[in-house]
Write an enzyme that holds these catalytic residues in place. Sequence first.
Site, PDB file in Angstrom:
ATOM      1  N   GLU A 220      54.305  17.244  90.606  1.00  0.00           N
ATOM      2  CA  GLU A 220      55.620  16.620  90.675  1.00  0.00           C
ATOM      3  C   GLU A 220      55.898  16.256  92.129  1.00  0.00           C
ATOM      4  O   GLU A 220      55.865  17.120  93.012  1.00  0.00           O
ATOM      5  CB  GLU A 220      56.714  17.562  90.157  1.00  0.00           C
TER       6      GLU A 220
ATOM      7  N   ASP B 150      69.101  20.747  93.803  1.00  0.00           N
ATOM      8  CA  ASP B 150      68.165  21.331  94.763  1.00  0.00           C
ATOM      9  C   ASP B 150      68.855  22.322  95.684  1.00  0.00           C
ATOM     10  O   ASP B 150      69.932  22.066  96.219  1.00  0.00           O
ATOM     11  CB  ASP B 150      67.515  20.221  95.600  1.00  0.00           C
TER      12      ASP B 150
ATOM     13  N   TYR C 129      61.286  20.085  80.922  1.00  0.00           N
ATOM     14  CA  TYR C 129      61.339  21.014  82.043  1.00  0.00           C
ATOM     15  C   TYR C 129      62.568  21.894  81.843  1.00  0.00           C
ATOM     16  O   TYR C 129      63.695  21.433  81.969  1.00  0.00           O
ATOM     17  CB  TYR C 129      61.428  20.191  83.330  1.00  0.00           C
TER      18      TYR C 129
END
Length: 272
Positions: free
Chosen positions: A50, A61, A176
């Site tokens: 990724e 993040d 995911y």
Amino acid sequence: MSARIAATFEALRARGRKALIPYVTAGDPFADVTPELMLALADGGADIIELGVPFSDPMADGPVIQRASERALARGIGLPRVLEMVRAFRAKNTATPLVLMGYANPVERYGVERFVADAKAAGVDGVLVVDYPPEECEGFAARLKAAGLDPIFLLAPTSTDQRISEVARIATGYVYYVSLKGVTGAGHLDTAQVAQMVPRIRAHVKVPVGVGFGIRDAQTACAVAAVADAVVIGSRLVQLLEEQPRDKVASTGREFMASIRRALDSMEGQHQ
């Protein structure tokens, strides 16, 4: 489904192995190191890579990957440079699947149709846009699929059965699962909760389930691999790399991947 991603999971499944998926930010920790680093990660045992597209205002993040994005942006790394890095990687590795991971703004500024065409031409296999929920990106997902690219989606501990079903309807490649409520790099991974959630996801989705966020070492990787199809490691790797001088980045990435790969392979055949 992307031919490379499908073939990778099929080969792993045949051996009772789990996919190891590292995440790195394009252009970090040095602008010119990314293709070499990706080659080293593959050499160390990464099954899929990724590659993060730097963005100024990331939502999911944590501080480690935020810093990586800031460093890359300061060096002028945008989507055109990211696709150059993909082409450089593909010139030497045509087997390892590559997924671009990022946010909607850079894709839309680049132009959606142009992005899909250029990503395909560069050798990208899948695209994960964090802030594209399934109900708002059916057209984008259809364009990706028409080009042979996989639209990949995140699921979270808070995802309802309805949301999982919506993702299942249009996702290909893999999904995911974000293993915790929080940002990348958080340290409170609850493997028992992951073990409960993955079967719920599998009841809806037919593609492999990868798990990320909070996986920092061989021990947590193996605990997750016991219940999931793939293990995603991002913040710990990015943090390790940001501490290295230029000439040690690729070898450090290779060695870290190899250590996790050995641990996962020690489980081979134990979990189907």
